[in-house]
Design an enzyme around this catalytic site. Structure first.
Site, short mmCIF file in Angstrom:
data_model
loop_
_atom_site.label_atom_id
_atom_site.label_comp_id
_atom_site.label_asym_id
_atom_site.label_seq_id
_atom_site.Cartn_x
_atom_site.Cartn_y
_atom_site.Cartn_z
N HIS A 28 0.84 -1.21 0.00
CA HIS A 28 0.00 0.00 0.00
C HIS A 28 0.87 1.26 0.00
CE1 HIS A 28 -3.08 -2.73 1.97
NE2 HIS A 28 -3.74 -2.22 0.96
N SER A 176 1.03 -9.30 1.31
CA SER A 176 -0.44 -9.36 1.36
C SER A 176 -0.87 -9.14 2.79
CB SER A 176 -0.90 -10.76 0.90
OG SER A 176 -2.21 -11.00 1.34
O1 PAF Z 1 -7.71 -4.01 -3.29
C1 PAF Z 1 -8.37 -3.63 -2.31
O2 PAF Z 1 -7.82 -3.31 -1.27
C2 PAF Z 1 -9.88 -3.57 -2.42
O3 PAF Z 1 -10.39 -4.58 -3.23
C3 PAF Z 1 -10.42 -2.21 -2.85
C4 PAF Z 1 -9.96 -1.85 -4.26
C5 PAF Z 1 -9.97 -1.14 -1.89
C6 PAF Z 1 -11.96 -2.22 -2.88
O4 PAF Z 1 -12.49 -2.49 -1.62
#
Ligand code: PAF
Length: 271
Positions: A28, A176
């Protein structure tokens, strides 16, 4: 949120959105950094979206370290965090969903019925609220990227989609949020996913083009690790996610498997 975003984007400032379901990890952070590098204003969302979890899945136990996540977002220079409640995103009586037909039933969509309908629905809602010029997603969920790109095209949404590269541990394991469920033995077993992809890539680089041959080799590599069970290993077109008979540059090799009850995914793009 809409008013705040409109005011931050005033005067043509480029506003980016990084949608997440929280439990932020290095993957992220790489999306946030890409957004920071490309945008004048960076927004992020944290929403554990119930409609993308199946009835037997881990919605209840999905990690929700909200305070830690918000601190990480602050440290990455995020300007605005959107963390709505389920009732806000799905008002009482909500009956409208976005279904990207065909694509939603391929790869993970086959073993997770309704998953991509939930993803497309919530992402379109997030786009309507935040109205970003650009949104950032991880390439690790390549099927999700294909579904969202198709949705944006079909619904004429004015959003650019950027897919950021997979972030891996030093031994190759794709990061993950679900890796936290793994014991150290399972963590070792989980490497079977990456190894099977490497095997396919190696054969492809050696000249093999028949998808059946590539898949058989990948599956054989995967099955050397008895602790994991395969959901699928496929060679597909990256946009339509349809199986290919012959691999070619740009083809997506996608794998999903279970380590205990934890479902993990990974992929490579052949070059
Ligand atoms: O990839 C994710 O974290 C989720 O599928 C998303 C795109 C935020 C949608 O809830």
């Amino acid at each position: 949120m809409r008013a705040e975003c409109a005011s931050l984007a005033y005067g043509g400032r480029r506003l980016g959105l990084v949608p997440t379901i929280g439990a932020l990890r290095e993957g992220h952070l790489s999306l946030l950094r890409a957004a920071r590098a490309e945008c004048d204003v960076v927004t992020a969302s944290i929403f554990v979206n119930p409609t993308q979890f199946g009835p037997e899945e881990d919605l209840a136990k999905y990690p929700r370290p909200f305070a830690r996540d918000s601190e990480l977002l602050r440290a990455e220079g995020v300007d605005l965090l959107f963390a709505p409640s389920v009732d806000e995103m799905y008002p009482a009586g909500a009956v409208t969903y976005v279904n990207v037909e065909g694509l939603s039933e391929r790869l993970c969509g086959r073993s997770r019925p309704g998953h991509f309908r939930g993803v497309a629905t919530v992402v379109s809602k997030l786009f309507h609220v935040v109205q970003p010029e650009v949104a950032f997603f991880g390439q690790k969920d390549a099927a999700q990227v294909a579904v969202i790109r198709a949705m944006v095209r079909d619904l004429l949404l004015p959003v650019e989609i950027v897919a950021c590269p997979i972030v891996r541990e030093s031994d190759g394991l794709a990061l993950s949020s679900r890796n936290v469920y793994l014991s150290s033995e399972q963590r070792r077993q989980a490497l079977a996913l990456f190894r099977s992809l490497l095997r396919v890539q190696e054969l492809y680089e050696g000249g093999e083009r028949h998808a059946t041959g590539l898949i058989a080799a990948g599956v054989e590599e995967f099955s050397r690790e008895p602790g994991v069970s395969l959901d699928f290993l496929e060679v597909v077109n990256p946009d339509r996610l349809e199986p290919l008979e012959f691999a070619k540059p740009g083809a997506l090799v996608a794998v999903a498997g279970f380590v205990g009850s934890t479902r993990l995914i990974d992929n490579v793009v052949l070059s």
